[in-house]
Design a protein around this motif. Sequence first.
Motif, PDB file in Angstrom:
ATOM      1  N   GLY A 187       4.651   6.236 -12.686  1.00 23.23           N
ATOM      2  CA  GLY A 187       5.740   5.392 -12.211  1.00 23.23           C
ATOM      3  C   GLY A 187       6.260   4.472 -13.293  1.00 23.23           C
ATOM      4  N   ALA A 188       5.335   3.893 -14.044  1.00 22.77           N
ATOM      5  CA  ALA A 188       5.760   3.038 -15.158  1.00 22.77           C
ATOM      6  C   ALA A 188       6.505   3.853 -16.211  1.00 22.77           C
ATOM      7  N   TYR A 189       6.019   5.068 -16.503  1.00 20.69           N
ATOM      8  CA  TYR A 189       6.647   5.910 -17.521  1.00 20.69           C
ATOM      9  C   TYR A 189       8.080   6.271 -17.125  1.00 20.69           C
ATOM     10  N   PHE A 190       8.218   6.843 -15.917  1.00 22.80           N
ATOM     11  CA  PHE A 190       9.559   7.260 -15.493  1.00 22.80           C
ATOM     12  C   PHE A 190      10.435   6.048 -15.169  1.00 22.80           C
ATOM     13  N   GLY A 191       9.830   4.918 -14.810  1.00 22.76           N
ATOM     14  CA  GLY A 191      10.616   3.700 -14.612  1.00 22.76           C
ATOM     15  C   GLY A 191      11.279   3.257 -15.901  1.00 22.76           C
TER      16      GLY A 191
END
Length: 851
Positions: A187-191
């Motif tokens: 989630g942090a990466y794609f965010g």
Amino acid sequence: MIKRNLAAAGLLAISLLFTLTTSGKELTVREDAGHYHLNSHIEYILDGERPLDELLQRGQWRNKNDDSVLNLGFTNQSVWIRASLTIPEPLTRQWYLVIPYPLLEEVDLYIARDNQQPAIYTSRQQTEDQRDQARSYQVALPLPRNLDGQVDLFLKARSATSLQVPVELWREDHLLLRFSLVSLYWGAYFGVLCALVIYNLFLFISLRDLAYGYYVLYIGSISLLMLCISGVGSAWIWGGQPLLPRYALPISTALVSLFALLFARSFLKWQDISLRWDRSMKIAAGLAGLLIFYTWANPIHGAMLAGLLGTLVIVLLIAVGVAGLKAGVAIARYFVLAWTTFALGASLYLLSVFDLLPVNLVTKHSMQVGSVAEVLLLSFALAHRIKDERARKLAALRKQQMAERQVRDLEMQSLEQAMHDSTTRMPNASLLNQHLQTMMSRKQRVALTLVHYPQVKDIASSMGHRLAEEVFCQLMEKLNRTLAGLDGVVCLESRQSAYIAIPEFGSAAFVVDLELFEGPMEPFIEQVVGNHEISVHAVRLPVFMNLHCGVAIAPEHGDSTEILYQHASAAQDRSQSSKVPVQVYNNEISDFARRRLDLVTALPPAIRAGELELYLQPQMNSTGQELVGAEMLLRWHSPRFGPVPAGEVIDIAENAGLMDLLSRHVVTEAWQTMKILRERQLNIPCSINLSVQNLTDSHFVTFALAGIREHAIPMNRVIFEVTETSMMHNMDAVIGSLLQIANSGCRVALDDFGTGYSSLAYLSRLPIHELKIDRCFVSQMSSSQNDLGIVQSTLKLAHTLNLEAVAEGVEDTRTMELLSQLGCHRLQGYLFARPMPLDTFCDWATALSTS
């Protein structure tokens, strides 16, 4: 169902050989543990196409003695894996066999315990279709509840990419906890990627800079690639479609390469720095585009080629960045650092994919870490680019302030230029209008003369604008010198003794003060403007410039400059339509303009009502005794306007945009007419005229040829006539249409030959079969040696080029005999017959044949 039955049959054989397959590397599974790694407890065979019972009989299983991931690199084969478990107590919680490599396309699991029948079968496709397993970023196959005793797991796996098969056992609660932690990571990466997409998309919309657009597409491609590699796509987007990454992975890799190259080219502006590097990036981008299409047809080989191309592109981009630094591009340092970071991460990942490095935590996540570092660094580079551009704009503002001071000094010069034509440096319509207003306000009686030279624009279309400007400047210089020596002509600018103004390219205007002029107006103006011969050296021919001249007198024809211009222009149009060199405005011209408007309005309904018809004029052989062809001519007998000349109909249609409608009607009627002629045993060639608008419209030529085929008319019986003056309009398009006609088998005739000035220059380029000698030469050849010489030369030229010659305007026996002696192939004129309707023509032809 067939696959499951075959699987059950195979397991029956497996159970019979159970004693041979017991592995010495058993693992004891206890309920209280959270998960187990099976990598050191497996045996495998890289021969997935053979049945499992055959493999067991041969005993070719390979032992794996370490805890590393089974990595077989790129291979088209499937692999069988065997693991033996001991479960002392029945499993009360849900357990999963997990393979943390989401790119596996096909996974089949066979579970046999304690020699019981039948064995249990499940697969990745079946599990994802049922949607009863815990959501996971890996391949997770559920084990049966209450499983205990001696259990053998037989796993068959296949992948279009690198074949890696890490095997693990997870209890459901531990698997869900791990799923939650990994979800936070992804989630942090794609965010981060999503935030960068939104930010740069906003910049792209605001600045309209392609670099930001390509960067958004690049991040989107990276996102698609990571969705495939990470398993996030399978978990959340395309669950139940394990074969989809087979196409998505290599295509996304090729897209990453393509948009990275486009971004780099736009970001560093290499087309302005180095053509060699720019050409290299174009070639690599072309390869990426081709790879996208190749991958769609062959995704397995496409995946390997995509990896190789990605490596090549990364090396190229780093080299381009270094070259940018050497060229003095400051923002290239971010570019080099970004791609170096990405190259390091991608290299570690690709080396593990190709089985050159072991699969571990570093190699598994190096691509993710390298990509997020890279996009952040590239965002910094784009932000720095905005800063540089702002600094450049401030510098440009300072330059602008300095330029404004210079602009004030140039205002008078600009005003001077605004009153003069840029080509001839003569006064333009604005300066002429000032003089007219001044003279008309004093109630002076003046004549406004507008002169238009149509051939100037023809020269520009055929031989280039520079030559046309040279010709026009020569014309204006001669006309100005002529006017300077005449009484009554108003000098518009004393500084350069300018007596003419240039309203537009190809036209001129001057004013005559009638209080200082004596005598009739038309002969005077015709003598002044109509005697200019220009030598055009490009074609080595003297060119006599035709003209159309309109005159309006104030205050009789208008009490304002606007009305005077309007009436002078109307008189000029009448001069063009009536072929009169000079036309002074009168009330009949207004009536003529209204009639033209009425004809434009009436022409489309007349076409639909069938008021327009085709007449046929016969063409005879050289002795005038045999009918050898006919020319189709348009006639309009209007109930309202009476007979409308064909030339006027064509002129109206061309100027009103109705030529396509008229021409399609004419050719449709022509093919029907030829069909009727064939039915009446008159199988003769027929000629039909084409306008320049027909020749520059490839769709019309295609329509006409399709109609010939539809009516089953032999192609060699159709002759399309084109005038040589039409050759001057869009020469390349005209020649293309003529080649299309000639290649179809139809014939092409060059009409009105000798009346233009381009024939000898372009005759060798035209695919023509006939020359039609214009009636202006043929009708006078028996009494004029000059016309006779022109006809003789034309016929010699036709014989030399193996072209047929057709003479128009044969009106007496003497002319026919001369043409027959000179070897003219076909004759046409009033001596034989006038144009007549179809039925009359058929009766005339029948009477001729019987006589």
